[in-house]
Design a protein around this motif. Structure first.
Motif, PDB file in Angstrom:
ATOM      1  N   LYS A  91       0.950  -1.147   0.053  1.00 24.10           N
ATOM      2  CA  LYS A  91       0.046   0.085  -0.033  1.00 24.10           C
ATOM      3  C   LYS A  91       0.778   1.199  -0.007  1.00 24.10           C
ATOM      4  CE  LYS A  91      -4.095  -1.992   0.527  1.00 24.10           C
ATOM      5  NZ  LYS A  91      -5.330  -1.950  -0.400  1.00 24.10           N
ATOM      6  N   LEU A  92       2.139   1.091   0.383  1.00 22.93           N
ATOM      7  CA  LEU A  92       3.078   2.451   0.589  1.00 22.93           C
ATOM      8  C   LEU A  92       3.756   2.533  -0.623  1.00 22.93           C
ATOM      9  CD1 LEU A  92       3.974   2.208   4.350  1.00 22.93           C
ATOM     10  CD2 LEU A  92       2.471   3.641   3.320  1.00 22.93           C
ATOM     11  N   PRO A  93       3.868   3.783  -1.307  1.00 27.20           N
ATOM     12  CA  PRO A  93       4.613   3.935  -2.583  1.00 27.20           C
ATOM     13  C   PRO A  93       5.941   4.096  -2.425  1.00 27.20           C
ATOM     14  CG  PRO A  93       3.507   5.970  -1.979  1.00 27.20           C
ATOM     15  CD  PRO A  93       3.082   4.881  -0.915  1.00 27.20           C
ATOM     16  N   ALA A  94       6.409   4.509  -1.637  1.00 27.62           N
ATOM     17  CA  ALA A  94       8.020   4.920  -1.503  1.00 27.62           C
ATOM     18  C   ALA A  94       8.786   3.638  -0.818  1.00 27.62           C
ATOM     19  CB  ALA A  94       8.273   6.154  -0.863  1.00 27.62           C
ATOM     20  N   GLU A  95       9.970   3.862  -0.480  1.00 25.02           N
ATOM     21  CA  GLU A  95      10.888   2.676   0.049  1.00 25.02           C
ATOM     22  C   GLU A  95      10.311   2.471   1.250  1.00 25.02           C
ATOM     23  OE1 GLU A  95      15.378   1.374   0.170  1.00 25.02           O
ATOM     24  OE2 GLU A  95      14.957   3.438  -0.282  1.00 25.02           O
ATOM     25  N   THR A  96      10.057   1.122   1.552  1.00 25.97           N
ATOM     26  CA  THR A  96       9.460   0.770   2.905  1.00 25.97           C
ATOM     27  C   THR A  96      10.430  -0.326   3.658  1.00 25.97           C
ATOM     28  OG1 THR A  96       8.271  -1.226   1.679  1.00 25.97           O
ATOM     29  CG2 THR A  96       7.262   0.577   1.923  1.00 25.97           C
ATOM     30  N   ILE A  97      10.420  -0.589   4.712  1.00 23.82           N
ATOM     31  CA  ILE A  97      10.801  -1.919   5.634  1.00 23.82           C
ATOM     32  C   ILE A  97       9.405  -2.627   5.768  1.00 23.82           C
ATOM     33  CG2 ILE A  97      13.021  -0.850   6.158  1.00 23.82           C
ATOM     34  CD1 ILE A  97      11.695  -0.534   8.795  1.00 23.82           C
ATOM     35  N   SER A  98       9.741  -3.821   5.963  1.00 29.27           N
ATOM     36  CA  SER A  98       8.579  -4.907   6.294  1.00 29.27           C
ATOM     37  C   SER A  98       8.795  -5.898   7.471  1.00 29.27           C
ATOM     38  CB  SER A  98       8.194  -5.434   4.823  1.00 29.27           C
ATOM     39  OG  SER A  98       7.222  -6.331   4.986  1.00 29.27           O
ATOM     40  N   VAL A  99       7.899  -6.314   7.825  1.00 26.89           N
ATOM     41  CA  VAL A  99       7.813  -7.362   8.917  1.00 26.89           C
ATOM     42  C   VAL A  99       6.616  -8.286   8.943  1.00 26.89           C
ATOM     43  CG1 VAL A  99       7.061  -5.978  10.998  1.00 26.89           C
ATOM     44  CG2 VAL A  99       8.652  -8.152  11.318  1.00 26.89           C
ATOM     45  N   GLU A 100       6.702  -9.518   9.027  1.00 26.03           N
ATOM     46  CA  GLU A 100       5.712 -10.604   9.106  1.00 26.03           C
ATOM     47  C   GLU A 100       5.541 -10.959  10.612  1.00 26.03           C
ATOM     48  OE1 GLU A 100       6.103 -13.983   6.617  1.00 26.03           O
ATOM     49  OE2 GLU A 100       6.078 -12.912   4.685  1.00 26.03           O
ATOM     50  N   GLU A 144      12.007   0.156  15.921  1.00 27.21           N
ATOM     51  CA  GLU A 144      13.333  -0.130  16.466  1.00 27.21           C
ATOM     52  C   GLU A 144      14.517  -0.035  15.166  1.00 27.21           C
ATOM     53  OE1 GLU A 144      13.315  -3.215  18.795  1.00 27.21           O
ATOM     54  OE2 GLU A 144      12.874  -2.255  20.757  1.00 27.21           O
ATOM     55  N   ARG A 145      13.948  -0.601  14.085  1.00 23.87           N
ATOM     56  CA  ARG A 145      14.826  -0.746  13.088  1.00 23.87           C
ATOM     57  C   ARG A 145      15.100   0.604  12.288  1.00 23.87           C
ATOM     58  NH1 ARG A 145      13.070  -4.816   8.686  1.00 23.87           N
ATOM     59  NH2 ARG A 145      12.275  -6.611  10.028  1.00 23.87           N
ATOM     60  N   LEU A 146      14.218   1.464  12.556  1.00 15.89           N
ATOM     61  CA  LEU A 146      14.530   2.719  12.129  1.00 15.89           C
ATOM     62  C   LEU A 146      15.299   3.742  12.907  1.00 15.89           C
ATOM     63  CD1 LEU A 146      11.388   3.537  10.107  1.00 15.89           C
ATOM     64  CD2 LEU A 146      13.601   2.903   9.166  1.00 15.89           C
ATOM     65  N   GLY A 147      15.549   3.186  14.266  1.00 12.95           N
ATOM     66  CA  GLY A 147      16.117   3.822  15.194  1.00 12.95           C
ATOM     67  C   GLY A 147      15.443   4.819  16.080  1.00 12.95           C
TER      68      GLY A 147
END
Ligand SMILES: O=P(O)(O)OC[C@H]1O[C@H](OP(=O)(O)OP(=O)(O)O)[C@H](O)[C@@H]1O
Ligand SMILES: Nc1ncnc2[nH]cnc12
Length: 181
Positions: A91-100, A144-147
């Protein structure tokens, strides 16, 4: 700014509908659409959250797809803070990080834009309900991954029997719910 009527848990509970066996047998679905139709009830909810997080050096409000958006946008507005949305995949158009992660009734994944938070962001996460805690823990992982750091996870409803709030506590994430079933 607290010149509004105070929080009334019984009134809140009277506005939440219980739907048995939905979306599958054995699940008691706590439906907030009935609360959404009561403007005074919604104002009470929004005011309670805004009062709790005002003057706490919060930098961002993080809202969970989709019902969390209904709470996160008014909270960010009330506090004058940026709103960060955590979305279901694709759903998000720019660069993302993801988790399951796993849910009460299925599997899911969560994404956020990489540039939505900065190092040392102090985030209040908000959603309608804590069940297994999978969604809020997934958002915490992304933050947390983004600090950044989750200062508190807030919800209207906690379902303690499903273990989510205990998991948050174990993970060192403070949580706050307006009522529980
Ligand atoms: O604590 P958990 O086990 O993670 O469950 C809670 C989550 O489940 C529900 O969302 P759902 O995925 O059904 O999506 P919706 O908000 O789009 O209806 C609810 O709104 C929370 O986000
Ligand atoms: N029991 C429940 N009621 C409403 N939303 C939910 N999301 C996960 N479990 C739920």
């Amino acid at each position: 700014m607290t010149n509004h009527s105070k929080f009334d848990e019984e009134r809140l509970r009277s506005l939440i509908r219980a739907v048995p066996d939905w979306p599958e047998a054995g699940v008691m679905f706590r439906d907030i659409t009935t609360l959404l139709q009561d403007p005074q009830g919604m104002r009470m909810v929004h005011n309670t959250f805004a009062d709790r997080y005002r003057d706490q050096n919060i930098t961002h409000i993080g809202a969970l797809d989709a019902r969390g958006f209904l709470l996160g946008a008014p909270l960010a507005d009330a506090l004058g803070l940026p709103l960060v949305i955590f979305r279901k995949p694709g759903k998000l158009p720019a660069e993302t990080i993801s988790v399951e992660y796993t849910l009460e009734y299925g599997k899911a994944a969560l994404e956020v834009h990489k540039d939505a938070l900065t190092e040392n962001s102090r985030v209040v996460l908000i959603d309608d309900l804590i069940a297994t805690g999978g969604t809020l823990l997934a958002a915490n992982t992304l933050i947390e991954r983004l600090g950044g750091k989750v200062i508190e996870a807030a919800a209207i409803i906690d379902l303690p029997a499903l273990g989510g709030s205990a998991k948050l506590e174990t993970a060192g994430i403070p949580y706050f719910a307006l009522t529980s079933y």
